[in-house]
Design a protein around this motif. Structure first.
Motif, PDB file in Angstrom:
ATOM      1  N   VAL A 121      16.950   4.658  18.053  1.00 15.27           N
ATOM      2  CA  VAL A 121      17.764   3.671  17.562  1.00 15.27           C
ATOM      3  C   VAL A 121      16.984   2.758  16.600  1.00 15.27           C
ATOM      4  O   VAL A 121      16.056   2.356  16.983  1.00 15.27           O
ATOM      5  N   PHE A 122      17.704   2.303  15.424  1.00 15.63           N
ATOM      6  CA  PHE A 122      17.060   1.494  14.652  1.00 15.63           C
ATOM      7  C   PHE A 122      17.046  -0.139  15.161  1.00 15.63           C
ATOM      8  O   PHE A 122      18.315  -0.440  15.719  1.00 15.63           O
ATOM      9  N   GLN A 123      16.323  -0.957  14.882  1.00 16.79           N
ATOM     10  CA  GLN A 123      16.340  -2.059  15.491  1.00 16.79           C
ATOM     11  C   GLN A 123      16.331  -3.297  14.556  1.00 16.79           C
ATOM     12  O   GLN A 123      17.278  -4.021  14.438  1.00 16.79           O
ATOM     13  N   ALA A 124      15.447  -3.217  13.476  1.00 13.56           N
ATOM     14  CA  ALA A 124      15.271  -4.077  12.202  1.00 13.56           C
ATOM     15  C   ALA A 124      14.215  -3.699  11.184  1.00 13.56           C
ATOM     16  O   ALA A 124      13.670  -2.838  11.423  1.00 13.56           O
ATOM     17  N   VAL A 125      14.255  -4.681  10.127  1.00 17.10           N
ATOM     18  CA  VAL A 125      13.168  -4.473   9.178  1.00 17.10           C
ATOM     19  C   VAL A 125      12.914  -5.954   9.164  1.00 17.10           C
ATOM     20  O   VAL A 125      13.509  -6.995   8.949  1.00 17.10           O
ATOM     21  N   PRO A 141       6.571  -6.839   6.221  1.00 16.20           N
ATOM     22  CA  PRO A 141       7.920  -6.169   6.726  1.00 16.20           C
ATOM     23  C   PRO A 141       7.688  -4.655   7.264  1.00 16.20           C
ATOM     24  O   PRO A 141       6.813  -3.890   6.694  1.00 16.20           O
ATOM     25  N   TRP A 142       8.032  -4.238   8.479  1.00 15.53           N
ATOM     26  CA  TRP A 142       8.082  -2.973   9.072  1.00 15.53           C
ATOM     27  C   TRP A 142       9.704  -2.639   9.644  1.00 15.53           C
ATOM     28  O   TRP A 142      10.330  -3.517   9.818  1.00 15.53           O
ATOM     29  N   ALA A 179       7.297   1.746  10.986  1.00 11.78           N
ATOM     30  CA  ALA A 179       7.641   2.456   9.843  1.00 11.78           C
ATOM     31  C   ALA A 179       7.336   1.641   8.493  1.00 11.78           C
ATOM     32  O   ALA A 179       7.876   0.659   8.469  1.00 11.78           O
ATOM     33  N   VAL A 180       6.750   2.085   7.449  1.00  9.36           N
ATOM     34  CA  VAL A 180       6.461   1.416   6.160  1.00  9.36           C
ATOM     35  C   VAL A 180       7.743   1.619   5.507  1.00  9.36           C
ATOM     36  O   VAL A 180       8.258   2.643   5.141  1.00  9.36           O
TER      37      VAL A 180
END
Length: 193
Positions: A121-125, A141-142, A179-180
């Motif tokens: 699940v995606f959380q944030a950038v 930023p990640w 992740a970058v």
């Protein structure tokens, strides 16, 4: 979203992911065909030497050279002309418009298991929460996701459910996969494609 749709998206994504092997012990990670079929983005910590072996999805081992490196962002570019045109170039997504809770997939070679897929699940950038410092890199930023990564996933894609790459898997901090963002990848490839 159907399981068949996700499976098709993952299959297309896996076709653009290679193994990056360094040294005799075969340590390494993953790489993603980016911009051209002979250029691969990976994590800088995967390629500490100037020459590596790139193993294509069809099992061919070809020689590669690290031609660009951004150590602060943990990114590198490997040129492997022997890869030919058989490795399709990955498509970029836009992580900054994703909604928290969106499905993400990671492809890599954890513990030597080729083309393993993890779903999460995606959380944030954005920068990391306070207390996770990361030696000064916490303010960068990640792409942050709740997805399982292990040694061998580094340099591989973190993608949305349609198989579009939103980041290059870098590490796990306090159980959170980082992740970058692809915006940094695109800057690194400026002038190459």
């Amino acid at each position: 979203m159907s399981v068949a749709f996700l499976s098709t998206s993952v299959d297309l994504l896996r076709a653009s992911v290679v193994q990056i092997i360094e040294g005799r012990r075969g340590s390494g990670g993953a790489g993603i065909a980016w911009g051209r079929p002979d250029l691969f983005v990976t994590s800088a910590h995967v390629v500490s030497r100037p020459r590596v072996t790139v193993v294509t999805p069809d099992g061919r081992a070809v020689s590669g050279a690290v031609i660009r490196r951004d150590s602060p962002r943990d990114l590198a570019v490997v040129h492997a002309p022997g890869a030919g045109d058989e490795v399709p170039v990955a498509h970029a997504g836009v992580p900054h418009i994703m909604r928290p809770g969106s499905l993400v997939v990671a492809v890599g070679h954890p513990f030597g298991m080729v083309d393993a897929v993890s779903v999460g699940v995606f959380q944030a950038v954005g920068p990391l929460p306070r207390g996770l410092g990361l030696n000064g890199k916490g303010s960068l930023p990640w792409v942050q996701a709740d997805v399982r990564l292990a040694p061998g996933n580094s340099g591989g894609p973190l993608a949305d459910a349609e198989g579009r790459v939103i980041g290059v898997a870098a590490m796990v901090v306090s159980g959170l996969a980082l992740a970058v963002p692809v915006t940094d990848v695109e800057r690194l490839f400026s002038g190459l494609v």
